[in-house]
Design a protein around this motif. Structure first.
Motif, PDB file in Angstrom:
ATOM      1  N   GLU A  66      -6.886   7.514   6.509  1.00 43.82           N
ATOM      2  CA  GLU A  66      -6.198   6.223   6.581  1.00 43.82           C
ATOM      3  C   GLU A  66      -6.994   5.221   7.406  1.00 43.82           C
ATOM      4  O   GLU A  66      -7.097   4.040   7.049  1.00 43.82           O
ATOM      5  CB  GLU A  66      -4.795   6.400   7.177  1.00 43.82           C
ATOM      6  N   ARG A  67      -7.571   5.688   8.525  1.00 42.49           N
ATOM      7  CA  ARG A  67      -8.371   4.808   9.380  1.00 42.49           C
ATOM      8  C   ARG A  67      -9.618   4.329   8.627  1.00 42.49           C
ATOM      9  O   ARG A  67      -9.999   3.163   8.701  1.00 42.49           O
ATOM     10  CB  ARG A  67      -8.776   5.548  10.651  1.00 42.49           C
ATOM     11  N   ARG A  68     -10.247   5.255   7.878  1.00 43.89           N
ATOM     12  CA  ARG A  68     -11.437   4.902   7.114  1.00 43.89           C
ATOM     13  C   ARG A  68     -11.109   3.865   6.038  1.00 43.89           C
ATOM     14  O   ARG A  68     -11.854   2.903   5.828  1.00 43.89           O
ATOM     15  CB  ARG A  68     -12.026   6.155   6.469  1.00 43.89           C
ATOM     16  N   ALA A  69      -9.959   4.057   5.391  1.00 44.89           N
ATOM     17  CA  ALA A  69      -9.548   3.109   4.343  1.00 44.89           C
ATOM     18  C   ALA A  69      -9.245   1.736   4.940  1.00 44.89           C
ATOM     19  O   ALA A  69      -9.597   0.699   4.368  1.00 44.89           O
ATOM     20  CB  ALA A  69      -8.318   3.645   3.619  1.00 44.89           C
ATOM     21  N   ALA A  70      -8.599   1.726   6.123  1.00 46.62           N
ATOM     22  CA  ALA A  70      -8.276   0.455   6.789  1.00 46.62           C
ATOM     23  C   ALA A  70      -9.553  -0.279   7.205  1.00 46.62           C
ATOM     24  O   ALA A  70      -9.650  -1.498   7.056  1.00 46.62           O
ATOM     25  CB  ALA A  70      -7.391   0.712   8.005  1.00 46.62           C
ATOM     26  N   LEU A  71     -10.541   0.470   7.713  1.00 46.76           N
ATOM     27  CA  LEU A  71     -11.811  -0.144   8.114  1.00 46.76           C
ATOM     28  C   LEU A  71     -12.565  -0.704   6.907  1.00 46.76           C
ATOM     29  O   LEU A  71     -13.192  -1.762   6.985  1.00 46.76           O
ATOM     30  CB  LEU A  71     -12.688   0.875   8.850  1.00 46.76           C
ATOM     31  N   GLU A  72     -12.484   0.019   5.790  1.00 48.84           N
ATOM     32  CA  GLU A  72     -13.150  -0.461   4.562  1.00 48.84           C
ATOM     33  C   GLU A  72     -12.490  -1.747   4.060  1.00 48.84           C
ATOM     34  O   GLU A  72     -13.168  -2.697   3.664  1.00 48.84           O
ATOM     35  CB  GLU A  72     -13.079   0.635   3.489  1.00 48.84           C
ATOM     36  N   ARG A  73     -11.140  -1.780   4.112  1.00 45.73           N
ATOM     37  CA  ARG A  73     -10.420  -2.995   3.713  1.00 45.73           C
ATOM     38  C   ARG A  73     -10.796  -4.159   4.622  1.00 45.73           C
ATOM     39  O   ARG A  73     -10.988  -5.288   4.166  1.00 45.73           O
ATOM     40  CB  ARG A  73      -8.905  -2.762   3.770  1.00 45.73           C
ATOM     41  N   GLN A  74     -10.902  -3.870   5.936  1.00 47.37           N
ATOM     42  CA  GLN A  74     -11.259  -4.919   6.905  1.00 47.37           C
ATOM     43  C   GLN A  74     -12.681  -5.418   6.669  1.00 47.37           C
ATOM     44  O   GLN A  74     -12.939  -6.623   6.741  1.00 47.37           O
ATOM     45  CB  GLN A  74     -11.121  -4.357   8.321  1.00 47.37           C
ATOM     46  N   ARG A  75     -13.602  -4.499   6.336  1.00 43.38           N
ATOM     47  CA  ARG A  75     -14.991  -4.891   6.071  1.00 43.38           C
ATOM     48  C   ARG A  75     -15.073  -5.812   4.845  1.00 43.38           C
ATOM     49  O   ARG A  75     -15.775  -6.825   4.858  1.00 43.38           O
ATOM     50  CB  ARG A  75     -15.853  -3.643   5.852  1.00 43.38           C
ATOM     51  N   GLN A  76     -14.322  -5.450   3.809  1.00 41.77           N
ATOM     52  CA  GLN A  76     -14.308  -6.282   2.597  1.00 41.77           C
ATOM     53  C   GLN A  76     -13.666  -7.641   2.877  1.00 41.77           C
ATOM     54  O   GLN A  76     -14.104  -8.664   2.345  1.00 41.77           O
ATOM     55  CB  GLN A  76     -13.559  -5.567   1.469  1.00 41.77           C
ATOM     56  N   ALA A  77     -12.628  -7.634   3.728  1.00 43.47           N
ATOM     57  CA  ALA A  77     -11.962  -8.898   4.075  1.00 43.47           C
ATOM     58  C   ALA A  77     -12.891  -9.799   4.874  1.00 43.47           C
ATOM     59  O   ALA A  77     -12.884 -11.026   4.694  1.00 43.47           O
ATOM     60  CB  ALA A  77     -10.688  -8.616   4.865  1.00 43.47           C
ATOM     61  N   LEU A  78     -13.703  -9.228   5.756  1.00 41.84           N
ATOM     62  CA  LEU A  78     -14.656 -10.031   6.533  1.00 41.84           C
ATOM     63  C   LEU A  78     -15.713 -10.659   5.629  1.00 41.84           C
ATOM     64  O   LEU A  78     -16.221 -11.744   5.914  1.00 41.84           O
ATOM     65  CB  LEU A  78     -15.330  -9.162   7.604  1.00 41.84           C
ATOM     66  N   GLY A  81     -13.166 -13.085   3.195  1.00 37.38           N
ATOM     67  CA  GLY A  81     -12.255 -14.024   3.853  1.00 37.38           C
ATOM     68  C   GLY A  81     -10.794 -13.782   3.518  1.00 37.38           C
ATOM     69  O   GLY A  81      -9.952 -14.657   3.746  1.00 37.38           O
ATOM     70  N   ASP A  82     -10.473 -12.601   2.981  1.00 36.23           N
ATOM     71  CA  ASP A  82      -9.086 -12.266   2.638  1.00 36.23           C
ATOM     72  C   ASP A  82      -8.251 -12.156   3.910  1.00 36.23           C
ATOM     73  O   ASP A  82      -8.483 -11.285   4.745  1.00 36.23           O
ATOM     74  CB  ASP A  82      -9.058 -10.936   1.872  1.00 36.23           C
ATOM     75  N   GLU A  83      -7.280 -13.047   4.060  1.00 35.04           N
ATOM     76  CA  GLU A  83      -6.488 -13.146   5.300  1.00 35.04           C
ATOM     77  C   GLU A  83      -5.668 -11.892   5.585  1.00 35.04           C
ATOM     78  O   GLU A  83      -5.383 -11.577   6.734  1.00 35.04           O
ATOM     79  CB  GLU A  83      -5.533 -14.341   5.213  1.00 35.04           C
ATOM     80  N   ARG A  84      -5.269 -11.157   4.542  1.00 32.48           N
ATOM     81  CA  ARG A  84      -4.342 -10.031   4.735  1.00 32.48           C
ATOM     82  C   ARG A  84      -4.923  -8.928   5.605  1.00 32.48           C
ATOM     83  O   ARG A  84      -4.210  -8.306   6.381  1.00 32.48           O
ATOM     84  CB  ARG A  84      -3.934  -9.445   3.383  1.00 32.48           C
ATOM     85  N   TYR A  85      -6.229  -8.659   5.450  1.00 35.51           N
ATOM     86  CA  TYR A  85      -6.828  -7.517   6.130  1.00 35.51           C
ATOM     87  C   TYR A  85      -7.804  -7.903   7.231  1.00 35.51           C
ATOM     88  O   TYR A  85      -8.536  -7.055   7.728  1.00 35.51           O
ATOM     89  CB  TYR A  85      -7.536  -6.620   5.098  1.00 35.51           C
ATOM     90  N   LEU A  86      -7.830  -9.176   7.606  1.00 42.48           N
ATOM     91  CA  LEU A  86      -8.715  -9.598   8.694  1.00 42.48           C
ATOM     92  C   LEU A  86      -8.206  -9.054  10.030  1.00 42.48           C
ATOM     93  O   LEU A  86      -7.008  -8.816  10.198  1.00 42.48           O
ATOM     94  CB  LEU A  86      -8.767 -11.124   8.761  1.00 42.48           C
ATOM     95  N   PRO A  87      -9.100  -8.873  11.011  1.00 42.65           N
ATOM     96  CA  PRO A  87      -8.630  -8.508  12.354  1.00 42.65           C
ATOM     97  C   PRO A  87      -7.719  -9.588  12.931  1.00 42.65           C
ATOM     98  O   PRO A  87      -7.767 -10.748  12.506  1.00 42.65           O
ATOM     99  CB  PRO A  87      -9.936  -8.408  13.166  1.00 42.65           C
TER     100      PRO A  87
END
Length: 199
Positions: A66-78, A81-87
């Motif tokens: 789950e942590r790996r998937a969340a980090l991958e989503r955050q990397r793609q958002a960065l 620019g996808d607001e949903r998964y940004l830090p």
């Protein structure tokens, strides 16, 4: 002599009910044969029953995935620019505007790293005149960066107050100035506006 017939009839039925089959339902008046557990004990038993379905190793593996998937989503958002998964520090319309404001213009601070390399090379050369030039360049670069940062911060603060009067703007100017220190291609989230384009 003075006992009522109802009590006499109830007593033998209760005695009979004490010896029951585990398959048949318990008589409501029969004793349980065990004390009622405390609430804390009952809750811990329920938790242990719930947790027995997954071992500790499986739970840790699932958490890692789950942590790996969340980090991958955050990397793609960065990158997108996808607001949903940004830090949390990059989320919100105020932070987005601050990023776009910085990305839409040239900032002297973003050229600090290449200029610092040039100045460092000049200062290492064993020629007194070049070392003096390097020292002078350091002073000029620092003064220019400070002046540009003050002007950028002032303009950005004014724009934020006009566009987002009711939003929380705390830390947005410092966030933008820190972004202006980075080279454009290294900025995260990636710039979403071109230079000269109004945010």
């Amino acid at each position: 002599m003075f006992r009522s017939r109802a009590k006499e009839e109830k007593a033998p039925s209760a005695d009979k009910a004490t010896v029951t089959d585990s398959t048949s339902p318990r008589h409501p008046e029969a004793p349980k044969g065990r004390p009622t557990p405390k609430r804390s004990q009952a809750q811990s038993q329920r938790r242990s029953v719930a947790n027995t379905s997954m071992s500790r190793k499986d739970a840790a593996k699932r958490q890692r995935e789950e942590r790996r998937a969340a980090l991958e989503r955050q990397r793609q958002a960065l990158a997108s620019g996808d607001e949903r998964y940004l830090p949390a520090r990059d989320k919100g319309p105020v932070r987005r505007f601050a990023r776009d404001f910085v990305d839409s213009r040239f900032n002297i601070a973003e050229f600090f790293l290449p200029m610092a390399v040039v100045i460092l090379v000049l200062s290492m050369v064993r020629v007194a005149s070049l070392q003096n030039v390097a020292l002078l360049l350091w002073l000029v670069v620092i003064v220019l960066i400070v002046l540009d940062s003050v002007a950028t911060g002032f303009r950005l603060k004014k724009q934020l107050n006009e566009r987002f009067p009711d939003e929380n703007k705390r830390g947005a100017v410092a966030y933008a100035l820190m972004r202006s220190l980075q080279m454009r291609r290294l900025r995260l989230p990636k710039p979403q506006v071109k230079r000269g384009e109004r945010p």
